[in-house]
Design a protein around this motif. Structure first.
Motif, short mmCIF file in Angstrom:
data_model
loop_
_atom_site.label_atom_id
_atom_site.label_comp_id
_atom_site.label_asym_id
_atom_site.label_seq_id
_atom_site.Cartn_x
_atom_site.Cartn_y
_atom_site.Cartn_z
N PRO A 158 0.83 -1.21 0.00
CA PRO A 158 0.00 0.00 0.00
C PRO A 158 0.87 1.26 0.00
CG PRO A 158 -0.78 -1.56 1.65
CD PRO A 158 0.55 -2.07 1.17
N PRO A 159 0.42 2.32 -0.66
CA PRO A 159 1.18 3.57 -0.66
C PRO A 159 1.38 4.11 0.75
CG PRO A 159 -0.58 3.64 -2.28
CD PRO A 159 -0.82 2.43 -1.45
N ALA A 160 2.52 4.75 0.97
CA ALA A 160 2.77 5.39 2.27
C ALA A 160 1.98 6.69 2.35
CB ALA A 160 4.27 5.65 2.43
N LEU A 161 2.00 7.29 3.54
CA LEU A 161 1.32 8.56 3.75
C LEU A 161 1.98 9.63 2.89
CD1 LEU A 161 -0.92 9.88 5.51
CD2 LEU A 161 0.89 10.55 7.09
N ALA A 162 1.17 10.41 2.18
CA ALA A 162 1.69 11.48 1.33
C ALA A 162 2.36 12.55 2.19
CB ALA A 162 0.57 12.09 0.50
N GLN A 163 3.39 13.19 1.62
CA GLN A 163 4.16 14.20 2.34
C GLN A 163 4.01 15.56 1.64
OE1 GLN A 163 8.24 12.78 2.58
NE2 GLN A 163 7.54 10.66 2.81
N PRO A 164 3.21 16.47 2.22
CA PRO A 164 3.09 17.80 1.62
C PRO A 164 4.41 18.56 1.72
CG PRO A 164 1.30 17.36 3.18
CD PRO A 164 2.33 16.29 3.38
N LEU A 165 4.69 19.37 0.70
CA LEU A 165 5.92 20.15 0.63
C LEU A 165 5.58 21.61 0.36
CD1 LEU A 165 7.95 17.77 -1.72
CD2 LEU A 165 8.12 17.87 0.77
N ASP A 166 6.39 22.51 0.90
CA ASP A 166 6.22 23.91 0.57
C ASP A 166 7.06 24.25 -0.67
OD1 ASP A 166 8.85 24.20 1.45
OD2 ASP A 166 8.27 25.07 3.38
N ALA A 167 7.15 25.51 -1.01
CA ALA A 167 7.83 25.93 -2.23
C ALA A 167 9.31 25.60 -2.23
CB ALA A 167 7.63 27.43 -2.44
N ALA A 168 9.92 25.35 -1.07
CA ALA A 168 11.33 25.01 -1.00
C ALA A 168 11.58 23.53 -1.31
CB ALA A 168 11.89 25.36 0.38
N LEU A 169 10.54 22.72 -1.34
CA LEU A 169 10.64 21.27 -1.53
C LEU A 169 11.51 20.65 -0.45
CD1 LEU A 169 10.83 21.09 -5.45
CD2 LEU A 169 8.82 21.06 -3.95
N ASP A 170 12.09 19.49 -0.70
CA ASP A 170 13.02 18.87 0.24
C ASP A 170 14.09 18.13 -0.55
OD1 ASP A 170 11.88 16.48 -0.60
OD2 ASP A 170 10.95 15.98 1.32
N ALA A 171 15.05 17.56 0.13
CA ALA A 171 16.18 16.94 -0.55
C ALA A 171 15.76 15.79 -1.45
CB ALA A 171 17.21 16.46 0.47
N GLY A 172 14.80 14.98 -0.98
CA GLY A 172 14.35 13.85 -1.78
C GLY A 172 13.66 14.29 -3.06
N ALA A 173 12.82 15.32 -2.97
CA ALA A 173 12.13 15.83 -4.16
C ALA A 173 13.13 16.42 -5.15
CB ALA A 173 11.10 16.86 -3.75
N LEU A 174 14.09 17.18 -4.65
CA LEU A 174 15.09 17.79 -5.53
C LEU A 174 15.93 16.73 -6.23
CD1 LEU A 174 16.22 20.76 -3.27
CD2 LEU A 174 14.82 20.88 -5.34
N ALA A 175 16.29 15.67 -5.50
CA ALA A 175 17.09 14.60 -6.11
C ALA A 175 16.31 13.89 -7.21
CB ALA A 175 17.51 13.60 -5.03
N LEU A 176 15.02 13.69 -6.99
CA LEU A 176 14.19 13.03 -8.01
C LEU A 176 14.10 13.89 -9.27
CD1 LEU A 176 12.40 10.68 -8.79
CD2 LEU A 176 10.50 11.80 -7.60
#
Length: 309
Positions: A158-176
């Motif tokens: 099952p999918p994990a809990l979604a993680q909301p991000l602000d305009a700065a994003l986070d390290a994982g999002a930037l790497a993707l």
């Protein structure tokens, strides 16, 4: 009068000297039904890309998945998608809130053959088990810039809990984003004044060699993305939408790990001589780990990106 293209598309077609030619081509390629060839492809797909518009006028893009056959076309003007609809998906949440009649953009892309066809329509019905869309426009796209990859296995976790991000994003999002060779972009034509509704929603593909999306950190801490616009069919559906309604919804899939990254952004078309691109200022994001159940093979770069011999 050519009704195939809205004013934003016509403006950009004229800028590159293709307006008269596109006026001729439009009625030949933009249909009010799905040709049998398109219906055959849709019925084989393991995924379907979907674009929707929320009540605030923000487009969102997502990817739905299922075993081949989960997308069906009972007739040439109706598409059904039978799959569990995740309540954490922002595009699906937008459709639920708007209800029947809401505009929907659909892109059927078969990565291992690079075939793709698009259909834009209106939501006819929606339940926990899927949705039905009535056709407004149906048209094909060429295979350029698509990285070939095969679906290898289905992961029932099952999918994990979604993680909301602000305009700065986070390290994982930037790497993707920085590693991506494929993303999808939802856009909308000019909204109707007063309620944010749009004439139509579209979702399209963007591909390039890994790292083709340039990521820049803004002085205010936010993130800006620069995406080249490679020469295509000169329809200018996405750019034409963004010219009139400069807000975009991006989807960056992690084909190996199953994460889907949804981004909301303000969009600007950038012209440098004959080259075009998009500058996208991220306003919000959402990471959905495990939301894509298919696991895929490594990508084979599109011929346009292979090194010259």
């Amino acid at each position: 009068m050519d009704k195939s293209w809205h004013p934003g598309e016509q403006t950009l077609q004229a800028r590159v000297g293709m307006r008269e030619r596109m006026a001729e081509i439009g009625p030949q390629v933009i249909r009010d039904h799905m040709p049998d060839q398109h219906r055959e492809l849709f019925g084989k797909l393991p995924t379907m890309l979907l674009g929707a518009l929320d009540a605030a006028g923000q487009p969102w893009a997502t990817m739905l998945a299922g075993p081949p056959g989960f997308v069906a076309t009972p007739d040439a003007r109706t598409m059904t998608i039978t799959t569990a609809l995740d309540g954490q998906d922002p595009a699906l949440a937008a459709l639920r809130a708007r209800g029947p009649g809401a505009p929907v953009g659909l892109l059927g892309l078969e990565p291992h053959t690079r075939r793709r066809n698009r259909m834009n329509g209106r939501l006819a019905a929606m339940s926990e088990g899927g949705l039905e869309v009535a056709v407004v426009q149906s048209f094909g796209n060429c295979p350029k810039y698509i990285q070939a990859r095969d679906p290898l296995r289905w992961d029932d976790t099952p999918p994990a809990l979604a993680q909301p991000l602000d305009a700065a994003l986070d390290a994982g999002a930037l790497a993707l984003i920085e590693a991506a060779d494929t993303l999808f972009i939802a856009s909308a034509s000019a909204p109707v004044p007063g309620d944010g509704r749009a004439e139509g929603v579209d979702v399209s593909h963007r591909g390039g060699p890994p790292g083709f999306v340039a990521v820049q950190r803004r002085l205010d801490g936010g993130v800006e993305l620069l995406i080249p616009d490679f020469p295509g069919n000169r329809f200018f559906m996405t750019l034409g939408n963004l010219l009139r309604h400069p807000r975009a919804g991006l989807l960056v899939p992690d084909y190996a790990g199953g994460e889907l990254l949804h981004l909301a952004a303000d969009a600007e078309i950038v012209w440098r001589d004959d080259a075009r691109g998009l500058r996208l200022r991220v306003t919000a994001g959402l990471r959905r780990p495990g939301a894509l159940p298919w696991r895929w093979s490594a990508a084979q770069l599109a011929p346009q990106f292979e090194p010259a011999p």
